[in-house]
Enzyme design. Structure first.
Site, PDB file in Angstrom:
ATOM      1  N   ALA A  48       7.291   7.269 -11.488  1.00  0.00           N
ATOM      2  CA  ALA A  48       7.209   6.745 -12.854  1.00  0.00           C
ATOM      3  C   ALA A  48       8.541   6.234 -13.418  1.00  0.00           C
ATOM      4  O   ALA A  48       8.610   5.082 -13.881  1.00  0.00           O
ATOM      5  CB  ALA A  48       6.585   7.804 -13.763  1.00  0.00           C
ATOM      6  N   ASP A  56       3.446  11.184 -14.349  1.00  0.00           N
ATOM      7  CA  ASP A  56       3.308   9.739 -14.540  1.00  0.00           C
ATOM      8  C   ASP A  56       2.972   9.386 -15.977  1.00  0.00           C
ATOM      9  O   ASP A  56       3.269   8.296 -16.452  1.00  0.00           O
ATOM     10  CB  ASP A  56       2.235   9.177 -13.599  1.00  0.00           C
ATOM     11  CG  ASP A  56       2.770   9.144 -12.193  1.00  0.00           C
ATOM     12  OD1 ASP A  56       2.696  10.174 -11.510  1.00  0.00           O
ATOM     13  OD2 ASP A  56       3.322   8.088 -11.811  1.00  0.00           O
TER      14      ASP A  56
HETATM   15  O1  MRU Z   1       2.015   6.848  -6.375  1.00  0.00           O
HETATM   16  P1  MRU Z   1       3.438   7.265  -6.639  1.00  0.00           P
HETATM   17  O2  MRU Z   1       4.189   7.617  -5.411  1.00  0.00           O
HETATM   18  O3  MRU Z   1       4.158   6.277  -7.535  1.00  0.00           O
HETATM   19  O4  MRU Z   1       3.280   8.602  -7.495  1.00  0.00           O
HETATM   20  C1  MRU Z   1       4.445   9.225  -7.967  1.00  0.00           C
HETATM   21  C2  MRU Z   1       4.180  10.517  -8.620  1.00  0.00           C
HETATM   22  O5  MRU Z   1       3.057  10.932  -8.813  1.00  0.00           O
HETATM   23  C3  MRU Z   1       5.376  11.268  -9.125  1.00  0.00           C
HETATM   24  O6  MRU Z   1       5.188  12.642  -9.043  1.00  0.00           O
HETATM   25  C4  MRU Z   1       5.623  10.885 -10.591  1.00  0.00           C
HETATM   26  O7  MRU Z   1       5.699   9.481 -10.722  1.00  0.00           O
HETATM   27  C5  MRU Z   1       6.831  11.498 -11.139  1.00  0.00           C
HETATM   28  S1  MRU Z   1       8.297  10.807 -10.455  1.00  0.00           S
HETATM   29  C6  MRU Z   1       9.647  11.512 -11.195  1.00  0.00           C
END
Ligand code: MRU
Length: 346
Positions: A51, A238
């Site tokens: 995110a 997210d």
């Molecule tokens: O699909 P992704 O790899 O973008 O998902 C990322 C996540 O779910 C993370 O845990 C979230 O973005 C937090 S990152 C600090």
């Protein structure tokens, strides 16, 4: 400890550079990006992901648009930039940071009177967002580190590390800050099916920094919690509505399990991830392609006749969360995300 960036602007080459995350851990490669469509593809393919990193990418995306969009007079140019920004925004629906980064730069662009000024303002704001993200991660790290015992084993899911942010990380920022403060932290990284962000990325960046990490499959987490081998769970987010935390699919099952075993379940996230005016039912959970579930490498593991579901995120209700660690303070139960509008909580 390594605090290098995941994505940054190269002023000499006038382009966005980023670590191509789909190739890790086998290959470390950086990509130069000067094109909105290429950036949109990079976000969809998870070359750039996580995110906070998406927030920074969205911001740099607007900077790219100010360099590539054609059009006169200035109002036509600006409407082209806004269209390009919308193309980036539509790539992934769940992480709120993506739109947040885009909107911050678009808001600053209202001050621009011509194209040159627009290019300068957009880049300056995007670089500020990237710098602030690193500062937020360090602040989250320090506040979160204080919650961990001197010696502990932390379970994490997906990758909420340096690779998911500008640098340092949110959940892994807590681990890094604790280690830097002299605490002995062992990390259990859940592999995170289907795309293995835990096995590929969390393990890679922790091993690179010399932090003790063990990879398990997602289905082993309950076993280790029951065995008393986990002192805390820390994950990123997210989007955080007033009633739930959205994070990588599988997070909810860890929260249920941690609650059952009275293990503290922490969420580490910057304020840019909060969406306190919305509730769980308003959020769109990204549904990704069939082949991410059916295929590993070149081998297909699911027969053609079987249907597949692939939601990329799930929602964990607020009552399962021990505390949310932000850059301005720690929100404890009863967690009231609307209180964030008045800073200074601890
Ligand atoms: O699909 P992704 O790899 O973008 O998902 C990322 C996540 O779910 C993370 O845990 C979230 O973005 C937090 S990152 C600090």
């Amino acid at each position: 400890m390594n605090d290098s960036s995941t994505l940054w602007w190269d002023r000499d080459r006038d382009c966005l550079c980023y670590i191509e995350q789909t190739l890790l851990p086998g290959e470390y490669k950086t990509i130069e990006c000067r094109d909105i469509d290429r950036l949109a593809t990079a976000i969809r393919r998870l070359e750039i992901r996580g995110a906070p990193a998406l927030g920074v990418a969205g911001a740099y995306g607007v900077a790219i648009a100010t360099r590539t969009v054609q059009g006169d007079p200035f109002t036509v140019f600006m409407s082209g930039v806004t269209d390009a920004a919308e193309r980036i925004r539509s790539t992934r629906p769940t992480a709120i940071n993506l739109g947040w980064g885009i909107d911050r730069v678009l808001a600053m662009l209202r001050r621009a009177k011509d194209k040159n000024e627009a290019r300068e303002i957009a880049l300056r704001e995007a670089e500020t967002i990237a710098r602030e993200d690193t500062a937020c991660c360090h602040a989250i790290g320090e506040k979160g580190a204080a919650l961990l015992p001197e010696r502990c084993t932390v379970l994490t899911h997906c990758n909420a590390g340096a690779l998911a942010c500008s640098s340092w990380g949110t959940a892994l920022g807590v681990v890094r800050s604790a280690v830097e403060a002299g605490k002995e932290v062992h990390v259990i990284a859940c592999e995170t099916r289907p795309l293995l962000q835990g096995a590929r990325l969390t393990a890679w960046e922790l091993a690179r920094d010399g932090i003790d990490v063990t990879v398990i499959t997602d289905s082993m987490a309950a076993h280790f919690m029951r065995a008393g081998a986990i002192d805390a769970v820390i994950v990123g987010a997210d989007r955080i509505t007033h009633d739930a935390v959205f994070n990588k699919i599988g997070t909810y099952m860890h929260a249920v399990c941690a609650s059952n075993h009275r293990i503290p379940f922490y969420v580490a996230a910057p304020l840019s991830t909060f969406d306190p005016d919305n509730s769980e039912r308003e959020v769109v959970i990204e549904e990704r392609g069939r082949n991410e579930v059916t295929t590993m490498g070149s081998r297909v593991y699911v027969p053609d006749g079987a249907k597949v579901k692939n939601p990329a995120f799930d929602a964990t209700p607020m009552e399962l969360i021990t505390a949310i660690i932000t850059e301005t303070g720690v929100l404890r139960q009863p967690i009231d995300t609307r209180s964030l509008l008045s800073p200074g909580k601890s």
